[in-house]
Structure formats: C-alpha cells, structure tokens
Scaffold this motif. Structure first.
Motif, PDB file in Angstrom:
ATOM      1  N   SER A  17       7.607 -18.962 -23.937  1.00  0.00           N
ATOM      2  CA  SER A  17       8.659 -19.447 -23.048  1.00  0.00           C
ATOM      3  C   SER A  17       9.278 -17.925 -22.337  1.00  0.00           C
ATOM      4  O   SER A  17       9.406 -18.047 -21.127  1.00  0.00           O
ATOM      5  CB  SER A  17       9.694 -20.045 -23.712  1.00  0.00           C
ATOM      6  OG  SER A  17       9.206 -21.482 -23.901  1.00  0.00           O
ATOM      7  N   GLU A  18       9.242 -17.138 -23.069  1.00  0.00           N
ATOM      8  CA  GLU A  18       9.657 -15.658 -22.718  1.00  0.00           C
ATOM      9  C   GLU A  18       8.808 -15.183 -21.699  1.00  0.00           C
ATOM     10  O   GLU A  18       9.209 -14.459 -20.502  1.00  0.00           O
ATOM     11  CB  GLU A  18       9.921 -14.873 -23.760  1.00  0.00           C
ATOM     12  CG  GLU A  18      11.267 -14.899 -24.729  1.00  0.00           C
ATOM     13  CD  GLU A  18      12.401 -14.879 -23.691  1.00  0.00           C
ATOM     14  OE1 GLU A  18      12.725 -14.068 -23.022  1.00  0.00           O
ATOM     15  OE2 GLU A  18      13.355 -16.061 -24.113  1.00  0.00           O
ATOM     16  N   ILE A  19       7.483 -15.408 -21.913  1.00  0.00           N
ATOM     17  CA  ILE A  19       6.690 -15.033 -21.047  1.00  0.00           C
ATOM     18  C   ILE A  19       6.616 -15.768 -19.623  1.00  0.00           C
ATOM     19  O   ILE A  19       6.686 -14.922 -18.657  1.00  0.00           O
ATOM     20  CB  ILE A  19       5.123 -14.892 -21.462  1.00  0.00           C
ATOM     21  CG1 ILE A  19       4.910 -14.017 -22.876  1.00  0.00           C
ATOM     22  CG2 ILE A  19       4.223 -14.862 -20.464  1.00  0.00           C
ATOM     23  CD1 ILE A  19       3.606 -13.993 -23.624  1.00  0.00           C
ATOM     24  N   VAL A  20       6.663 -17.115 -19.744  1.00  0.00           N
ATOM     25  CA  VAL A  20       6.761 -17.796 -18.341  1.00  0.00           C
ATOM     26  C   VAL A  20       8.103 -17.529 -17.593  1.00  0.00           C
ATOM     27  O   VAL A  20       8.023 -18.013 -16.539  1.00  0.00           O
ATOM     28  CB  VAL A  20       6.118 -19.147 -18.635  1.00  0.00           C
ATOM     29  CG1 VAL A  20       4.804 -19.448 -19.142  1.00  0.00           C
ATOM     30  CG2 VAL A  20       7.375 -19.757 -19.687  1.00  0.00           C
ATOM     31  N   LYS A  21       9.067 -17.000 -18.465  1.00  0.00           N
ATOM     32  CA  LYS A  21      10.264 -17.138 -17.671  1.00  0.00           C
ATOM     33  C   LYS A  21      10.282 -15.687 -16.811  1.00  0.00           C
ATOM     34  O   LYS A  21      10.863 -15.459 -15.688  1.00  0.00           O
ATOM     35  CB  LYS A  21      11.470 -16.800 -18.682  1.00  0.00           C
ATOM     36  CG  LYS A  21      12.031 -17.823 -19.239  1.00  0.00           C
ATOM     37  CD  LYS A  21      12.992 -17.668 -20.222  1.00  0.00           C
ATOM     38  CE  LYS A  21      13.658 -18.936 -20.968  1.00  0.00           C
ATOM     39  NZ  LYS A  21      14.572 -18.333 -22.024  1.00  0.00           N
ATOM     40  N   ASP A  22       9.394 -14.814 -16.952  1.00  0.00           N
ATOM     41  CA  ASP A  22       9.304 -13.709 -16.295  1.00  0.00           C
ATOM     42  C   ASP A  22       8.241 -13.804 -15.158  1.00  0.00           C
ATOM     43  O   ASP A  22       7.099 -13.225 -15.066  1.00  0.00           O
ATOM     44  CB  ASP A  22       8.626 -12.339 -17.101  1.00  0.00           C
ATOM     45  CG  ASP A  22       8.743 -11.061 -16.536  1.00  0.00           C
ATOM     46  OD1 ASP A  22       9.062 -11.007 -15.060  1.00  0.00           O
ATOM     47  OD2 ASP A  22       8.581  -9.900 -17.379  1.00  0.00           O
ATOM     48  N   VAL A  23       8.690 -14.651 -14.162  1.00  0.00           N
ATOM     49  CA  VAL A  23       8.008 -15.123 -12.957  1.00  0.00           C
ATOM     50  C   VAL A  23       7.288 -14.048 -12.140  1.00  0.00           C
ATOM     51  O   VAL A  23       6.284 -14.008 -11.676  1.00  0.00           O
ATOM     52  CB  VAL A  23       8.898 -16.287 -12.187  1.00  0.00           C
ATOM     53  CG1 VAL A  23       7.720 -16.555 -10.922  1.00  0.00           C
ATOM     54  CG2 VAL A  23       9.053 -17.351 -12.997  1.00  0.00           C
ATOM     55  N   ARG A  24       8.281 -12.911 -11.914  1.00  0.00           N
ATOM     56  CA  ARG A  24       8.140 -12.063 -11.036  1.00  0.00           C
ATOM     57  C   ARG A  24       6.831 -10.954 -11.714  1.00  0.00           C
ATOM     58  O   ARG A  24       5.996 -10.754 -10.793  1.00  0.00           O
ATOM     59  CB  ARG A  24       9.272 -11.088 -10.771  1.00  0.00           C
ATOM     60  CG  ARG A  24       8.845  -9.787  -9.968  1.00  0.00           C
ATOM     61  CD  ARG A  24      10.118  -8.941  -9.639  1.00  0.00           C
ATOM     62  NE  ARG A  24      10.885  -9.772  -8.394  1.00  0.00           N
ATOM     63  CZ  ARG A  24      12.065  -9.659  -8.280  1.00  0.00           C
ATOM     64  NH1 ARG A  24      12.863  -8.750  -9.021  1.00  0.00           N
ATOM     65  NH2 ARG A  24      12.729 -10.191  -7.236  1.00  0.00           N
ATOM     66  N   LEU A  29       1.046  -9.739 -11.153  1.00  0.00           N
ATOM     67  CA  LEU A  29      -0.423  -9.439 -11.849  1.00  0.00           C
ATOM     68  C   LEU A  29      -1.211 -10.506 -11.193  1.00  0.00           C
ATOM     69  O   LEU A  29      -2.354 -10.725 -11.530  1.00  0.00           O
ATOM     70  CB  LEU A  29      -0.059  -9.885 -13.226  1.00  0.00           C
ATOM     71  CG  LEU A  29       0.709  -8.751 -14.238  1.00  0.00           C
ATOM     72  CD1 LEU A  29       0.921  -9.371 -15.614  1.00  0.00           C
ATOM     73  CD2 LEU A  29      -0.183  -7.545 -13.942  1.00  0.00           C
ATOM     74  N   GLY A  30      -0.408 -11.576 -10.420  1.00  0.00           N
ATOM     75  CA  GLY A  30      -1.713 -12.443  -9.703  1.00  0.00           C
ATOM     76  C   GLY A  30      -1.923 -13.523 -10.834  1.00  0.00           C
ATOM     77  O   GLY A  30      -2.876 -14.405 -10.757  1.00  0.00           O
TER      78      GLY A  30
END
Length: 145
Positions: A17-24, A29-30
C-alpha cells in the motif's frame, strides 16, 4: 511483462500500500499498477487494458460510446473508462462494488456471480441491441446485493 505480488499478511499489504501510494515515483519510473483478485499487478505504464482499448479505438476510428467493456475487477477499470458502457458478470472486489453508484454507465448482470450464465446474459443482451440496430448499448442497471 507483468509482476504480480500476493500479499499474505497484513504487514505485506501495508508495505505494498505504501508503494502504490507513491504515484509520482511509479509514474516517473513508467510503472503502472492495478489490483486483481486481491493481488497487485505491476506493469509498464504504456501497457495495460485501458491504453490498449484507447489505441484500438483511435486506430479504428471508434468513439467510446461505440465500445463495451465486460469486466469484474480493479485491473479492468482503465479499460472500462475507455468504453461507453461497462457490463459486470460478477463483482470480485469491494472497491469495484463501491464505485458502482458513481458509474451510471456500468451495469451488473441480473445473474451476477453465476459464472458463464452471467456472461451469457450480457452477451445475449448485446446481441439483441446490435441486431436491433441500436447505435449504442443501453441497459438498466441491475440491483447489486
């Protein structure tokens, strides 16, 4: 290719969840992502169902209103957004269920959750509309339990 992450513990769910919150960061990274059947898929951003439908619509000169999506999970949402109408033979995630009221173009099969019977119901409905010469698929939303 696609990389699938299966989260078996609450700790793993929290970390993903923490990873997918970092949308930018993912965008930089594409990397695109979607949840499918309770697992997270990570893939090249240019790939994916929504981009594929958009490409085919543009290539064939189709409007969104001339396209229909048959879908059931979070990873299908970008595809459904590129189509004028969406039909769900089942609902496999609570997040899709919670979006139904905000998506008037999405319709749940009356026999939702009954596997091939729900898919057959939707395909029969579409066949009737196409043979009747309907310019765009229409339907009445079915009740969702």
């Amino acid at each position: 290719g696609c990389f699938r992450v299966r989260c078996k513990t609450e700790e793993a769910v929290g970390r993903i969840s923490e990873i997918v919150k970092d949308v930018r960061k993912l965008d930089d990274l594409g990397i695109g992502h979607a949840m499918n059947l309770g697992m997270y898929d990570f893939f090249p951003k240019a790939a994916g169902k929504g981009n594929t439908v958009r490409y085919l619509r543009e290539k064939w000169g189709l409007k969104a209103e001339e396209c229909v999506a048959l879908f059931d999970d979070d990873n299908d949402i970008p595809m459904a957004r590129e189509c004028g109408t969406g039909y769900l033979p089942s609902i496999t995630s609570e997040s899709v269920r919670s979006r139904l009221s905000a998506e008037p173009r999405w319709h749940v099969a009356e026999t939702a959750g009954s596997g091939v019977f729900a898919t057959e119901e939707i395909l029969e409905r579409l066949l009737v509309q196409v043979t009747a010469g309907a310019s765009a698929p229409t339907a009445q939303p079915a009740a969702v339990s």
